[in-house]
Scaffold this motif. Structure first.
Motif, PDB file in Angstrom:
ATOM      1  N   GLU A 111      23.259  40.704  41.796  1.00  0.00           N
ATOM      2  CA  GLU A 111      22.255  39.712  42.192  1.00  0.00           C
ATOM      3  C   GLU A 111      22.419  38.392  41.461  1.00  0.00           C
ATOM      4  OE1 GLU A 111      18.589  41.639  41.427  1.00  0.00           O
ATOM      5  OE2 GLU A 111      18.774  43.056  43.105  1.00  0.00           O
ATOM      6  N   ASN A 112      23.055  38.420  40.294  1.00  0.00           N
ATOM      7  CA  ASN A 112      23.266  37.193  39.521  1.00  0.00           C
ATOM      8  C   ASN A 112      24.641  36.581  39.751  1.00  0.00           C
ATOM      9  OD1 ASN A 112      20.713  37.529  38.273  1.00  0.00           O
ATOM     10  ND2 ASN A 112      21.601  38.991  36.824  1.00  0.00           N
ATOM     11  N   ALA A 113      25.316  37.021  40.828  1.00  0.00           N
ATOM     12  CA  ALA A 113      26.640  36.514  41.199  1.00  0.00           C
ATOM     13  C   ALA A 113      27.703  36.874  40.169  1.00  0.00           C
ATOM     14  CB  ALA A 113      26.601  34.996  41.417  1.00  0.00           C
ATOM     15  N   GLY A 114      27.470  37.930  39.391  1.00  0.00           N
ATOM     16  CA  GLY A 114      28.472  38.418  38.445  1.00  0.00           C
ATOM     17  C   GLY A 114      29.245  39.573  39.054  1.00  0.00           C
ATOM     18  N   TRP A 115      30.534  39.677  38.707  1.00  0.00           N
ATOM     19  CA  TRP A 115      31.373  40.724  39.272  1.00  0.00           C
ATOM     20  C   TRP A 115      31.084  42.057  38.593  1.00  0.00           C
ATOM     21  CZ3 TRP A 115      33.532  39.797  43.705  1.00  0.00           C
ATOM     22  CH2 TRP A 115      33.929  38.500  44.035  1.00  0.00           C
ATOM     23  N   CYS A 116      31.081  43.131  39.384  1.00  0.00           N
ATOM     24  CA  CYS A 116      30.806  44.484  38.887  1.00  0.00           C
ATOM     25  C   CYS A 116      31.770  45.455  39.567  1.00  0.00           C
ATOM     26  CB  CYS A 116      29.365  44.910  39.189  1.00  0.00           C
ATOM     27  SG  CYS A 116      28.107  43.825  38.501  1.00  0.00           S
ATOM     28  N   GLY A 117      31.726  46.719  39.128  1.00  0.00           N
ATOM     29  CA  GLY A 117      32.488  47.770  39.782  1.00  0.00           C
ATOM     30  C   GLY A 117      33.663  48.267  38.959  1.00  0.00           C
ATOM     31  N   ALA A 118      34.391  49.243  39.542  1.00  0.00           N
ATOM     32  CA  ALA A 118      35.507  49.880  38.847  1.00  0.00           C
ATOM     33  C   ALA A 118      36.632  48.890  38.557  1.00  0.00           C
ATOM     34  CB  ALA A 118      36.030  51.048  39.683  1.00  0.00           C
ATOM     35  N   THR A 119      36.927  48.007  39.505  1.00  0.00           N
ATOM     36  CA  THR A 119      37.998  47.034  39.287  1.00  0.00           C
ATOM     37  C   THR A 119      37.620  46.036  38.203  1.00  0.00           C
ATOM     38  OG1 THR A 119      38.567  47.268  41.624  1.00  0.00           O
ATOM     39  CG2 THR A 119      39.540  45.422  40.444  1.00  0.00           C
ATOM     40  N   LYS A 120      36.340  45.686  38.112  1.00  0.00           N
ATOM     41  CA  LYS A 120      35.882  44.815  37.028  1.00  0.00           C
ATOM     42  C   LYS A 120      36.109  45.493  35.687  1.00  0.00           C
ATOM     43  CE  LYS A 120      33.684  41.565  34.804  1.00  0.00           C
ATOM     44  NZ  LYS A 120      34.324  40.274  34.499  1.00  0.00           N
ATOM     45  N   ALA A 121      35.832  46.807  35.592  1.00  0.00           N
ATOM     46  CA  ALA A 121      36.088  47.550  34.349  1.00  0.00           C
ATOM     47  C   ALA A 121      37.574  47.547  34.021  1.00  0.00           C
ATOM     48  CB  ALA A 121      35.576  48.979  34.488  1.00  0.00           C
ATOM     49  N   LEU A 122      38.411  47.652  35.043  1.00  0.00           N
ATOM     50  CA  LEU A 122      39.861  47.596  34.830  1.00  0.00           C
ATOM     51  C   LEU A 122      40.274  46.233  34.280  1.00  0.00           C
ATOM     52  CD1 LEU A 122      42.741  48.735  35.221  1.00  0.00           C
ATOM     53  CD2 LEU A 122      42.644  47.895  37.577  1.00  0.00           C
TER      54      LEU A 122
END
Length: 686
Positions: free
Chosen positions: A278-289
């Motif tokens: 919601e804050n336009a920040g990237w999330c998810g498994a690829t972000k963790a990578l």
């Protein structure tokens, strides 16, 4: 006939007798003793009675093809294991690390059990120069060590040890700058400077046992025929799954120093793989990578937003991006995008999406994304071109099936709940089994330095074992808003029952609150309409009920208000209590009379007010006098009654006139007095 039966019985008896005389070993599985050294990581008893490890699983699979049961015998070190093999205390010795020539009495099997690189472990502050390196006297040859020393800028002196525990003790005391051993514990905390000289582990038997040697080799042949990938599978399970140490060469380290920022595009931009919150920040498994790459390689990752493979190709051609994450591990397909894939780090399974309850037609219309690897390799291979309808993204593919523009589409299993939620396509159902899978890797630009490709491959090997699975699980645990429409499509009966339960609960709560409120209101109303001393209704009660009582009266029987008074007793508890009881008794007696409708406590102490009916004034006076005559007089007190017609007057005025009539009766010694014009005139003259 009898002779034939006896003959058969004799044969059966002889058969069981022969079975009893045969050696017991003929019916029992052969037992072979296998030596191992605890703490090496290749074959371990991690808790009492439970074995595990690369070597243990290999040997257990081998035992099935050999037809033998293995008994595992722990040894203090490899020298003791070799002695036990020589003396026959063990039959097999798997994976002894080192130079097999140190055991001249042993012979090796034809096939390799496993292969491991050697590793150079150094102190955290290792900086080169003249150093001491520990090695074991039975260790493998290390021909690449001089080249490693030259690349990293150090000169070394080898210090040989007989016991690995002693060598590591010297390293811990900093008497050694480093030591060399096989990479059997990839998840160690020590600093690994280099990996080199990949060596083979084989199975050792004592010479002079040719039949066992032949059987073991044949069993290993059979094992590899049936499970040709067993070594790679066990290596992935026990070594790679722990995360290999990240060991960069000096040339690779120098490259990263010239490349502080890596620009990365991401092919799959769907939740839970890669998405914006919601804050336009990237999330998810690829972000963790990407975060792990930043942490391990000490670089800055810059995300370059893209939406299609064609756009990625343009960015690669212009040199705008260095890496593309979440691309299929297919060299030929990526070559068209100008990319080289690394080794894979994730498998994505695809499941079919259809309308809930709808039968798939013989020639279904398939919603797909043009240019995607999955479309090219699977969809186009399964369906003719005229049945494929192209859409720009998976969201529109879902909507197409939901709106009956297509009959089926294929989506990544983990993304299905989020796509259905985002499109509100709750009339869709996902298949339980994946139809095909795509192996995912990072694509490196073909224009990039080859060292970048080598570095990313090493980094993928170094990833924490549960990094991506935990990130995907975290995404799956995030709240998905199941709307009533979704629930009605997928769980109609349960949803109806749930709605009924919720509505029943709400109605029950409203009823309970309303009933409680009414009870409290009635309680307060009763309290407000009750005289505190006499505990009988008061003037407020009379005000609330007088209109209804008047309306119910016969027109030929007018209403009167009677004030019944008794002189107040002197101040003592006994006389006051008696006086109170007399008033309460009088109120009860009055309420039992047909001509009395309501009896209440008056505003003046010691006064009762009654709403009465009678045919005329004389009758009501007679009723009042008769009541006073029949009533018991309270002590020294005396009852007097004053009456006043209620017609045309408000209650307060009528009550006041009735009280004045009562006083007039008391003054004249009469039992009852009716308010009339003469009394009003006399009071006005006074």
């Amino acid at each position: 006939m009898e002779t034939s039966l006896r003959t058969k019985a004799l044969y059966v008896l002889l058969f069981f007798l022969l079975l009893a005389l045969l050696p017991a070993r003929s019916f029992a599985m052969e037992e072979l003793k296998v030596g191992y050294v605890p703490g090496t990581g290749f074959l371990e008893e991690n808790r009492p009675g439970h074995m595990q490890g690369n070597g243990y699983e290999y040997m257990e699979f081998l035992s099935g093809f050999l037809g033998a049961k293995f008994i595992y015998v722990p040894c203090i070190n490899w020298w003791e294991a070799g002695d036990k093999l020589n003396t026959g205390e063990i039959d097999l010795l798997p994976a002894m690390p080192g130079n097999y020539k140190t055991l001249p009495f042993a012979q090796r099997t034809d096939h390799v059990i496993a292969r491991f690189p050697m590793e150079l472990v150094v102190q955290d502050d290792f900086s080169g120069g003249q150093v001491k390196i520990g090695t074991l006297d039975y260790n493998y040859p290390i021909p690449s060590l001089p080249q490693i020393a030259q690349e990293h800028g150090f000169h070394y002196e080898l210090v040989t040890f007989h016991d690995p525990a002693e060598m590591k003790k010297e390293f811990a005391s900093r008497a050694l700058d480093g030591y060399i051993q096989p990479l059997l514990h990839p998840d160690k905390e020590e600093r690994v400077l280099a990996l080199f000289d990949r060596v083979s582990y084989r199975l050792l038997l004592k010479q002079g046992r040719p039949e066992l040697f032949r059987r073991v080799n044949a069993a290993m042949d059979e094992l590899l025929l049936n499970q040709p990938n067993i070594r790679n599978r066990l290596n992935d399970k026990y070594e790679r799954s722990k995360g290999f140490p990240l060991v960069l060469s000096p040339a690779e380290t120098a490259y990263l120093q010239t490349k502080p920022t890596l620009r990365v595009a991401v092919l799959i931009q769907e939740k839970p793989y890669f998405y914006q919150n919601e804050n336009a920040g990237w999330c998810g498994a690829t972000k963790a990578l990407m975060e792990q790459l930043e942490k391990d390689l000490h670089v800055q990752i810059e995300i370059v937003e893209t939406s299609t493979p064609a756009e990625i190709q343009r960015l690669i051609t212009r040199g705008t991006v260095d890496l593309v994450a979440d691309v299929p591990s297919d060299f030929s397909w990526l070559d068209g995008l100008g990319l080289i894939p690394t080794q894979s780090y994730l498998d994505i399974g695809f499941v079919p999406i259809t309308r809930h309850g709808a039968d798939l037609p013989e020639k279904p219309r398939v919603a797909a994304i043009a240019g995607l690897y999955e479309t090219t390799t699977f969809v186009k291979a399964q369906y003719p071109e005229e049945q494929i309808i192209y859409f720009p993204n998976w969201t529109e593919c879902c909507q197409a099936v939901s709106n009956n523009l297509a009959d089926i589409t294929y989506l990544p299993r983990a993304a299905v709940p989020y796509l259905l939620e985002a499109t509100s396509a709750y009339n869709l159902s996902a298949g339980t089994e994946q139809i095909f899978s795509s192996t995912i890797s990072i694509g490196v630009s073909k224009n990039a330095d080859l060292r970048l490709w080598q570095i990313i491959n090493k980094e993928i090997n170094h990833l924490p074992p549960r990094l991506l699975t935990d990130a995907l699980t975290h995404g799956a645990q995030e709240s998905i808003r199941f709307s009533p429409r979704y629930l009605l499509y997928h769980y109609p009966l349960q949803t109806a029952l749930l709605i009924m339960m919720v509505m029943g609960t709400i109605i029950g709560l409203f009823y309970y609150r309303s009933r409680t409120y009414n009870r409290q209101l009635a309680k307060m109303e009763k309290l407000a309409c009750t005289d505190a001393q006499l505990q009988i209704p008061n003037m407020r009660y009379l005000e609330h009920n007088i209109q209804a009582r008047q309306q119910s009266n016969d027109k030929d029987h007018p209403s009167y208000l009677m004030a019944l008074s008794i002189s107040c007793p002197q101040e003592n508890n006994h006389s006051r209590a008696q006086w109170t009881e007399s008033l309460q008794a009088a109120a009860r007696d009055l309420n039992s009379k047909d001509w009395v409708q309501i009896t209440v406590a008056g505003a003046i102490t010691g006064e009762l007010l009654c709403l009465c009916t009678a045919a005329n004034s004389q009758q009501i006076l007679n009723f009042a006098a008769e009541f006073i005559t029949d009533s018991e007089q309270p002590g020294d007190g005396q009852w007097q009654a004053g009456l006043c017609p209620l017609a045309g007057q408000n209650l307060a005025t009528t009550a006041e006139k009735a009280a004045l009539a009562c006083q007039a009766a008391k003054a004249k010694g009469a039992k009852a007095k009716l308010w009339d014009a003469q009394l009003e005139k006399s009071l006005s003259q006074d």
